[in-house]
Design an enzyme around this catalytic site. Structure first.
Site, mmCIF file in Angstrom:
data_model
loop_
_atom_site.group_PDB
_atom_site.id
_atom_site.type_symbol
_atom_site.label_atom_id
_atom_site.label_comp_id
_atom_site.label_asym_id
_atom_site.label_seq_id
_atom_site.Cartn_x
_atom_site.Cartn_y
_atom_site.Cartn_z
ATOM 1 C CB CYS A 151 54.880 43.551 23.336
ATOM 2 S SG CYS A 151 54.834 43.714 21.960
ATOM 3 C CG HIS A 245 59.171 45.746 22.941
ATOM 4 N ND1 HIS A 245 60.302 45.842 21.462
ATOM 5 C CD2 HIS A 245 57.762 46.331 22.925
ATOM 6 C CE1 HIS A 245 59.129 45.796 21.240
ATOM 7 N NE2 HIS A 245 57.608 45.497 21.398
HETATM 8 N N1 LIG Z 1 57.121 39.249 18.793
HETATM 9 C C1 LIG Z 1 56.650 39.648 19.802
HETATM 10 O O1 LIG Z 1 57.462 40.496 20.437
HETATM 11 C C2 LIG Z 1 54.690 39.643 19.728
HETATM 12 C C3 LIG Z 1 54.277 40.368 21.203
HETATM 13 C C4 LIG Z 1 53.001 40.444 21.576
HETATM 14 C C5 LIG Z 1 52.134 39.804 20.925
HETATM 15 N N2 LIG Z 1 52.835 39.245 19.814
HETATM 16 C C6 LIG Z 1 51.262 39.249 18.436
HETATM 17 O O2 LIG Z 1 51.825 37.256 18.660
HETATM 18 C C7 LIG Z 1 51.034 36.226 17.326
HETATM 19 C C8 LIG Z 1 52.225 35.716 17.104
HETATM 20 O O3 LIG Z 1 53.754 36.733 17.193
HETATM 21 P P1 LIG Z 1 54.929 36.172 16.928
HETATM 22 O O4 LIG Z 1 56.070 37.255 16.566
HETATM 23 O O5 LIG Z 1 55.185 35.105 17.506
HETATM 24 O O6 LIG Z 1 55.225 36.189 14.964
HETATM 25 P P2 LIG Z 1 56.227 35.354 13.453
HETATM 26 O O7 LIG Z 1 56.782 34.281 14.716
HETATM 27 O O8 LIG Z 1 55.079 35.798 12.541
HETATM 28 O O9 LIG Z 1 55.419 33.790 14.034
HETATM 29 C C9 LIG Z 1 53.232 33.593 13.513
HETATM 30 C C10 LIG Z 1 53.306 31.907 13.932
HETATM 31 O O10 LIG Z 1 52.269 31.939 13.439
HETATM 32 C C11 LIG Z 1 51.931 30.785 11.985
HETATM 33 N N3 LIG Z 1 50.940 31.038 10.894
HETATM 34 C C12 LIG Z 1 51.466 31.985 10.309
HETATM 35 N N4 LIG Z 1 49.993 31.710 9.412
HETATM 36 C C13 LIG Z 1 49.824 31.063 9.756
HETATM 37 C C14 LIG Z 1 47.912 30.150 9.541
HETATM 38 N N5 LIG Z 1 47.606 30.586 8.319
HETATM 39 N N6 LIG Z 1 47.772 29.268 9.811
HETATM 40 C C15 LIG Z 1 48.118 28.790 11.122
HETATM 41 N N7 LIG Z 1 49.055 29.343 11.752
HETATM 42 C C16 LIG Z 1 50.165 30.106 10.847
HETATM 43 C C17 LIG Z 1 53.153 30.865 11.723
HETATM 44 O O11 LIG Z 1 54.051 29.027 11.165
HETATM 45 P P3 LIG Z 1 54.789 29.208 10.360
HETATM 46 O O12 LIG Z 1 56.297 28.829 10.699
HETATM 47 O O13 LIG Z 1 53.897 27.762 9.874
HETATM 48 O O14 LIG Z 1 54.578 29.650 8.495
HETATM 49 C C18 LIG Z 1 53.936 31.038 13.203
HETATM 50 O O15 LIG Z 1 53.992 29.624 13.639
HETATM 51 C C19 LIG Z 1 51.103 37.973 16.388
HETATM 52 O O16 LIG Z 1 49.660 38.230 16.919
HETATM 53 C C20 LIG Z 1 51.954 38.563 17.177
HETATM 54 O O17 LIG Z 1 50.964 40.369 17.162
HETATM 55 C C21 LIG Z 1 53.754 39.114 19.233
#
Ligand SMILES: NC(=O)c1ccc[n+]([C@@H]2O[C@H](COP(=O)([O-])OP(=O)(O)OC[C@H]3O[C@@H](n4cnc5c(N)ncnc54)[C@H](OP(=O)(O)O)[C@@H]3O)[C@@H](O)[C@H]2O)c1
Length: 355
Positions: A151, A245
């Site tokens: 990001c 950010h």
């Molecule tokens: N947040 C940001 O600003 C941002 C920016 C750039 C990149 N990212 C990247 O994008 C990705 C997602 O980030 P996020 O912020 O959305 O995270 P998050 O809010 O923690 O969401 C994680 C998601 O993955 C699912 N998950 C967790 N464990 C799993 C498993 N074992 N099998 C299948 N699904 C699973 C969760 O499902 P449940 O609800 O069922 O647990 C949820 O849908 C990460 O790799 C992060 O580094 C995030």
């Protein structure tokens, strides 16, 4: 014809942004939602802890949420998979899907540094998509994996692009103030961040430094070559802001004594060279918006400019250490830095006839 898409990690923060951006998209139709097994048997509306300030679309809230499963995506005849999975579990399923002919656009960090995996910030390096030919040959995949940059990297490199093109950039120091939402839906307990600042985000500084030189790199015979003439040093910090950010950037330019007005003009007139004229639905009209007030940009006021796809730059001024320029840039981490960038990449692939 509409392309059918799947979202992996659909209940998370980036997954929710994907739903907001893809619902009623003119080219894409949301067909499959998957997350961890804890949502099995439930609808999306029953399983998600929705935090976005527009309502969950009713049709989407009634869709089932499946546990992560490549087989069902293949069976459903999906064209594009958007992955918002945690890093630890993303790689195996993403590779499996690419092997079985799916186009995977992923926000997870693993594989971003592999030379045959394009790391795309469309306005900056859309041409790196050509590396997919090498990827397919090398790995024997009929599908493909494209990665969305980190990001902070996405926001920073977009702001740097007109300086890079018009003045040359040698060395850059980047200091970030990153929002809580960057850590995911449950990533950062309030006890740790309220009334506080955390001066460390695991792996983040390395990502910003290494990804940036790949994004400003070039296409070689074996994949993308990093730009070794660009040196980036990053210090990354978590602050008590929900979304957006903010990054302080200090740059040494090849062209010495560039006038500040010329730098302002280059940023304001930047049209997103690499996708200029492609008319992609998620492409912001102005990728960079320059504010002249001394106290802008601010996350609360500026984070959703260009529907979250523009970055907002302010305080462009002379830097006496580098005899260059310094400025502040702000962008939405979940849109420009994640889901929005992913959707823009998908649109680019459609326009190029790769999906
Ligand atoms: N947040 C940001 O600003 C941002 C920016 C750039 C990149 N990212 C990247 O994008 C990705 C997602 O980030 P996020 O912020 O959305 O995270 P998050 O809010 O923690 O969401 C994680 C998601 O993955 C699912 N998950 C967790 N464990 C799993 C498993 N074992 N099998 C299948 N699904 C699973 C969760 O499902 P449940 O609800 O069922 O647990 C949820 O849908 C990460 O790799 C992060 O580094 C995030």
């Amino acid at each position: 014809m509409m392309k059918r898409v799947a979202i992996l990690g659909a209940t998370g923060l980036v997954g929710q942004r994907f739903i907001q951006l893809l619902y009623k998209h003119p080219w894409f139709e949301i067909a499959v939602l998957q997350s961890s097994g804890k949502s099995a048997g439930k609808t999306y509306g029953e399983s998600v802890k929705w935090v976005i300030d527009t309502d969950i679309p009713v049709e989407i809230s009634q869709l089932p949420v499946e546990p992560l499963n490549a087989e069902s995506i293949v069976k459903e005849g999906i064209d594009i998979v958007f992955s918002a999975l945690p890093s630890e579990i993303a790689t195996d399923v993403e590779k499996e899907l690419a092997r079985r002919g799916l186009i995977v656009i992923s926000n997870a960090s693993p594989m971003r540094m592999e030379p045959d995996i394009p790391l795309i910030n469309p306005e900056v390096n859309a041409d790196h998509i050509e590396v997919l030919e090498i990827q397919r040959k090398k790995r024997g995949w009929s599908g493909a994996i494209v990665k969305v940059p980190n990001c902070t990297t996405s926001i920073f490199t977009l702001s740097l692009k007109p300086l890079y093109d018009d003045f040359g950039v040698k060395r850059v120091v980047v200091s970030s103030m990153q929002a809580i939402s960057g850590a995911g839906l449950t990533g950062l307990p309030s006890m740790f961040i309220m009334d506080n600042l955390i001066p460390y985000i695991e792996g983040e500084e390395e990502k910003v430094e290494e990804e940036s030189t790949k994004i400003f790199g070039s296409l070689g015979s074996d994949g993308i070559l990093h730009n070794n003439n660009l040196l980036v040093s990053a210090s990354c910090h978590r602050v008590m802001v929900l979304e957006g950010h903010t990054i302080a950037v200090f740059a040494e330019l090849e062209k010495k004594n560039a006038a500040i007005e010329d730098i302002v003009r280059a940023m304001e007139e930047f049209k997103g060279n690499k996708i200029k004229g492609l008319n992609l639905p998620t492409q912001p009209e102005k990728p960079i918006i320059v504010r002249r007030e001394l106290d802008r940009p601010q996350p609360r006021l500026d984070r959703y400019e260009g529907r979250g796809m523009s970055v907002v730059v302010g305080r462009i001024r002379h830097d006496k250490v580098f005899n260059g320029v310094k400025y502040i840039v702000l962008g939405s981490n979940t849109i420009r830095g994640a889901a929005g960038n992913g959707v823009l990449i998908a649109e680019l692939l459609v326009r190029k006839g790769l999906v």
